[in-house]
Structure formats: C-alpha cells, structure tokens
Design a protein around this motif. Structure first.
Motif, PDB file in Angstrom:
ATOM      1  N   TYR A   1       0.815  -1.216   0.000  1.00  0.00           N
ATOM      2  CA  TYR A   1       0.000   0.000   0.000  1.00  0.00           C
ATOM      3  C   TYR A   1       0.848   1.265   0.000  1.00  0.00           C
ATOM      4  O   TYR A   1       0.421   2.301  -0.529  1.00  0.00           O
ATOM      5  N   LEU A   2       2.066   1.181   0.540  1.00  0.00           N
ATOM      6  CA  LEU A   2       2.921   2.368   0.519  1.00  0.00           C
ATOM      7  C   LEU A   2       3.504   2.612  -0.876  1.00  0.00           C
ATOM      8  O   LEU A   2       3.593   3.754  -1.331  1.00  0.00           O
ATOM      9  N   VAL A   3       3.863   1.546  -1.578  1.00  0.00           N
ATOM     10  CA  VAL A   3       4.330   1.713  -2.963  1.00  0.00           C
ATOM     11  C   VAL A   3       3.162   2.105  -3.870  1.00  0.00           C
ATOM     12  O   VAL A   3       3.332   2.882  -4.820  1.00  0.00           O
ATOM     13  N   TRP A   4       1.973   1.594  -3.589  1.00  0.00           N
ATOM     14  CA  TRP A   4       0.772   1.991  -4.337  1.00  0.00           C
ATOM     15  C   TRP A   4       0.539   3.496  -4.225  1.00  0.00           C
ATOM     16  O   TRP A   4       0.245   4.172  -5.216  1.00  0.00           O
ATOM     17  N   ILE A   5       0.710   4.028  -3.029  1.00  0.00           N
ATOM     18  CA  ILE A   5       0.451   5.452  -2.806  1.00  0.00           C
ATOM     19  C   ILE A   5       1.596   6.320  -3.305  1.00  0.00           C
ATOM     20  O   ILE A   5       1.369   7.351  -3.967  1.00  0.00           O
ATOM     21  N   PHE A   6       2.841   5.922  -3.035  1.00  0.00           N
ATOM     22  CA  PHE A   6       3.985   6.801  -3.287  1.00  0.00           C
ATOM     23  C   PHE A   6       4.839   6.393  -4.490  1.00  0.00           C
ATOM     24  O   PHE A   6       5.742   7.128  -4.874  1.00  0.00           O
ATOM     25  N   GLY A   7       4.569   5.225  -5.066  1.00  0.00           N
ATOM     26  CA  GLY A   7       5.308   4.795  -6.237  1.00  0.00           C
ATOM     27  C   GLY A   7       6.549   3.981  -5.890  1.00  0.00           C
ATOM     28  O   GLY A   7       6.935   3.864  -4.725  1.00  0.00           O
ATOM     29  N   ILE A   8       7.162   3.411  -6.917  1.00  0.00           N
ATOM     30  CA  ILE A   8       8.398   2.638  -6.738  1.00  0.00           C
ATOM     31  C   ILE A   8       9.493   3.577  -6.230  1.00  0.00           C
ATOM     32  O   ILE A   8       9.697   4.657  -6.799  1.00  0.00           O
ATOM     33  N   PRO A   9      10.192   3.220  -5.165  1.00  0.00           N
ATOM     34  CA  PRO A   9      11.222   4.119  -4.621  1.00  0.00           C
ATOM     35  C   PRO A   9      12.415   4.263  -5.558  1.00  0.00           C
ATOM     36  O   PRO A   9      12.711   3.383  -6.368  1.00  0.00           O
ATOM     37  N   GLU A  10      13.109   5.388  -5.419  1.00  0.00           N
ATOM     38  CA  GLU A  10      14.315   5.618  -6.203  1.00  0.00           C
ATOM     39  C   GLU A  10      15.464   4.732  -5.705  1.00  0.00           C
ATOM     40  O   GLU A  10      16.333   4.328  -6.476  1.00  0.00           O
ATOM     41  N   GLN A  11      15.457   4.465  -4.401  1.00  0.00           N
ATOM     42  CA  GLN A  11      16.440   3.575  -3.794  1.00  0.00           C
ATOM     43  C   GLN A  11      15.715   2.726  -2.745  1.00  0.00           C
ATOM     44  O   GLN A  11      14.696   3.152  -2.201  1.00  0.00           O
ATOM     45  N   TYR A  12      16.247   1.561  -2.471  1.00  0.00           N
ATOM     46  CA  TYR A  12      15.672   0.768  -1.382  1.00  0.00           C
ATOM     47  C   TYR A  12      16.699  -0.230  -0.864  1.00  0.00           C
ATOM     48  O   TYR A  12      17.626  -0.615  -1.564  1.00  0.00           O
ATOM     49  N   THR A  13      16.522  -0.590   0.397  1.00  0.00           N
ATOM     50  CA  THR A  13      17.303  -1.679   0.988  1.00  0.00           C
ATOM     51  C   THR A  13      16.331  -2.644   1.653  1.00  0.00           C
ATOM     52  O   THR A  13      15.272  -2.237   2.160  1.00  0.00           O
ATOM     53  N   THR A  14      16.683  -3.907   1.638  1.00  0.00           N
ATOM     54  CA  THR A  14      15.833  -4.959   2.188  1.00  0.00           C
ATOM     55  C   THR A  14      16.672  -5.845   3.091  1.00  0.00           C
ATOM     56  O   THR A  14      17.757  -6.284   2.689  1.00  0.00           O
ATOM     57  N   GLN A  15      16.195  -6.089   4.311  1.00  0.00           N
ATOM     58  CA  GLN A  15      16.883  -6.987   5.229  1.00  0.00           C
ATOM     59  C   GLN A  15      15.899  -8.069   5.683  1.00  0.00           C
ATOM     60  O   GLN A  15      14.866  -7.759   6.292  1.00  0.00           O
ATOM     61  N   LEU A  16      16.220  -9.311   5.379  1.00  0.00           N
ATOM     62  CA  LEU A  16      15.377 -10.449   5.744  1.00  0.00           C
ATOM     63  C   LEU A  16      16.164 -11.357   6.676  1.00  0.00           C
ATOM     64  O   LEU A  16      17.347 -11.613   6.447  1.00  0.00           O
ATOM     65  N   ALA A  17      15.509 -11.858   7.737  1.00  0.00           N
ATOM     66  CA  ALA A  17      16.234 -12.679   8.710  1.00  0.00           C
ATOM     67  C   ALA A  17      15.285 -13.623   9.438  1.00  0.00           C
ATOM     68  O   ALA A  17      14.067 -13.428   9.450  1.00  0.00           O
ATOM     69  N   LYS A  18      15.869 -14.637  10.037  1.00  0.00           N
ATOM     70  CA  LYS A  18      15.174 -15.532  10.965  1.00  0.00           C
ATOM     71  C   LYS A  18      15.854 -15.330  12.320  1.00  0.00           C
ATOM     72  O   LYS A  18      17.022 -15.696  12.501  1.00  0.00           O
ATOM     73  N   VAL A  19      15.151 -14.692  13.272  1.00  0.00           N
ATOM     74  CA  VAL A  19      15.796 -14.311  14.535  1.00  0.00           C
ATOM     75  C   VAL A  19      15.136 -14.915  15.773  1.00  0.00           C
ATOM     76  O   VAL A  19      15.749 -14.957  16.837  1.00  0.00           O
ATOM     77  N   SER A  20      13.913 -15.405  15.672  1.00  0.00           N
ATOM     78  CA  SER A  20      13.205 -15.898  16.854  1.00  0.00           C
ATOM     79  C   SER A  20      13.426 -17.403  17.032  1.00  0.00           C
ATOM     80  O   SER A  20      14.101 -18.050  16.227  1.00  0.00           O
ATOM     81  N   ASP A  21      12.815 -17.956  18.095  1.00  0.00           N
ATOM     82  CA  ASP A  21      12.914 -19.391  18.320  1.00  0.00           C
ATOM     83  C   ASP A  21      11.701 -20.146  17.773  1.00  0.00           C
ATOM     84  O   ASP A  21      11.486 -21.312  18.103  1.00  0.00           O
ATOM     85  N   LEU A  22      10.910 -19.503  16.931  1.00  0.00           N
ATOM     86  CA  LEU A  22       9.816 -20.202  16.266  1.00  0.00           C
ATOM     87  C   LEU A  22      10.379 -21.365  15.453  1.00  0.00           C
ATOM     88  O   LEU A  22      11.447 -21.248  14.843  1.00  0.00           O
ATOM     89  N   GLU A  23       9.658 -22.487  15.426  1.00  0.00           N
ATOM     90  CA  GLU A  23      10.124 -23.685  14.721  1.00  0.00           C
ATOM     91  C   GLU A  23       9.724 -23.602  13.252  1.00  0.00           C
ATOM     92  O   GLU A  23       8.854 -24.337  12.770  1.00  0.00           O
ATOM     93  N   ILE A  24      10.371 -22.693  12.546  1.00  0.00           N
ATOM     94  CA  ILE A  24      10.115 -22.469  11.130  1.00  0.00           C
ATOM     95  C   ILE A  24      11.457 -22.274  10.429  1.00  0.00           C
ATOM     96  O   ILE A  24      12.456 -21.976  11.078  1.00  0.00           O
ATOM     97  N   ASN A  25      11.479 -22.467   9.109  1.00  0.00           N
ATOM     98  CA  ASN A  25      12.704 -22.165   8.369  1.00  0.00           C
ATOM     99  C   ASN A  25      12.505 -20.986   7.426  1.00  0.00           C
ATOM    100  O   ASN A  25      13.364 -20.693   6.589  1.00  0.00           O
ATOM    101  N   SER A  26      11.371 -20.301   7.569  1.00  0.00           N
ATOM    102  CA  SER A  26      11.092 -19.129   6.754  1.00  0.00           C
ATOM    103  C   SER A  26      11.515 -17.854   7.490  1.00  0.00           C
ATOM    104  O   SER A  26      11.844 -17.882   8.678  1.00  0.00           O
TER     105      SER A  26
END
Length: 246
Positions: free
Chosen positions: A121-146
């Motif tokens: 919804y933020l890209v819908w409202i403001f458009g594709i950003p000129e720059q972006y960074t993405t950080q994805l991680a697994k940090v909790s003790d949930l029994e998942i691999n996603s």
C-alpha cells in the motif's frame, strides 16, 4: 465467470499456467508468485492470452489506508514508519503453525510475503522508490525455516519510508506513523483510528475484515468493466523484487 487462486504461494505459477490459456478473469491472492525466474515464462503466456489478472492486496481497501492516500495528495509528508508485528502461532490457533506453508520457505512462507501488504500500500500510494534496501532474517525461536523478520528502507527525493514486519510479536501491533512538517499522525490499523500528535483525530466504522468484502465488490465491478484495473501483474512483480531483495 472467473477463477480465484488462493493456493499456497509456491504453486501459484503452476495454476497460472493452467488457467491463463482459458482466457477468463483471475483473482490471484498475493504475492503473485514465489520465484522471479518464472517471470519470463509468465510474460510469454500473457502475450499469448488476454486473461485479466488482479493480484489481491486487500489492505488497500482499509478506510484508514484510503485516508492516507488522500492525505498524501494534500500534505507534505517527510517520513513514514510502518510496523506490523504479530505472533505466527496465533494466526491459526486450530492448527499447528509448524505445518502451515507460512512456516516453510520452500512453500513461499515468510513474513516478507505473508505481510507484503505494508510494502504494497505504501508503494501503491507513493510509487516505486528511487532507492531501497531490504533486510530479511530468521531471529526468533519459532520452529520455522522461513523469514520471521523483514525490514525495508525506501528512499524518495523528498520522503523516507521505513517498514518493519515480524512473526514473533505476541501483542499485535499494526501502525503507520506519518511525519509532516507540522504534526505526527499515527494510523492504528487494528482499531481503524487516526491519531494526530497522540490525540484521536478520525475513526472509521469498518476495519480489516471488511476489506475483503470491499475488495471482492471491486473485483466484480472490474470484470464487468465498471472499474479500472488497480494493479497490473507487472506492478505486482515489481513489488516482489523489493520484497525478495532482487
């Protein structure tokens, strides 16, 4: 009259391959696909067939998000901080969270895909950003691999957007803080209220459950030619580039 694809994300591509040649409208649950390498094959299918495909992002129909869309056109916004945190085992209490596709990376699970709405919804409202960074991680003790944590920074010429998503917050929170030159507005999407400098500013009668109803009404109007296509399949894939950090 139309097809609705609400299967696990990792088999969206297979179902699109089967349904696009039938030339019927398709209501496709987000995210559109899981692996961007399927993009070229889908492009070929889209060129060969004229099926209308709507990728479903129901949070666009939340009255507070529609308020933000209107507000952004008349106010100078400098910064936005969106936060969506919840606890995956509470999502479907009648089932073991470890058995659901959300818990499995190979099935398209992960908070960055399950909760792609904030990014959408933020890209819908403001458009594709000129720059972006993405950080994805697994940090909790949930029994998942996603992925259970996703953080995005979107940069525009006159606006900065920060987005934080997680699967491990036991007390849910879903807010959008909007910083202008004159005030700070905080949208609480869980109680459908906008606060201005900490004080209630505007409250809406409907919330997240109603967004699904309004979205389907929109889709029915769309396939009857009474509404324009809100987001193309190409737009949905561009958003996925940011979500997957590709």
């Amino acid at each position: 009259d139309f097809f609705l694809i609400s299967s696990p994300t990792d088999i969206h591509f297979r179902h699109l391959e089967q349904l696009l040649p039938l030339n019927k409208p398709i209501f496709l649950e987000k995210p559109p696909i899981f692996q961007l390498e399927h993009r070229e094959a889908l492009s070929t299918l889209f060129q060969a067939h004229s099926s209308l495909v709507y990728t479903a992002y129901n949070m666009r129909f939340h009255p507070a998000i529609q308020w933000l869309n209107d507000f952004s056109r008349r106010e100078n916004i400098l910064e936005i901080n969106a936060y969506c945190g919840s606890y995956l085992p509470h999502w479907r209490p009648e089932t073991d969270y470890r058995t659901h596709y959300s818990a499995h990376k190979q099935q398209g699970g992960g908070v960055h895909l399950d909760v792609i709405h904030e990014l959408d919804y933020l890209v819908w409202i403001f458009g594709i950003p000129e720059q972006y960074t993405t950080q994805l991680a697994k940090v909790s003790d949930l029994e998942i691999n996603s992925v259970d944590s996703a953080v995005y920074w979107l940069g525009y010429s006159d606006l900065i957007i920060n987005i934080t998503l997680n699967y491990y917050r036991k007390v849910p929170k879903r807010t959008v803080e909007v910083v202008t030159e004159d005030a700070v507005y905080t949208i609480n999407l869980l109680d459908s209220t906008v606060y201005k400098d900490g004080e209630p500013y505007q409250t809406f009668q409907s919330g997240i459950p109603e967004t699904y109803v309004q979205q389907m009404k929109y889709f029915l109007a769309l396939i009857q030619g009474k509404a324009p296509l809100m987001t193309s399949f190409g737009d949905a894939l561009d958003l996925l580039n940011i979500a997957l950090n590709e």
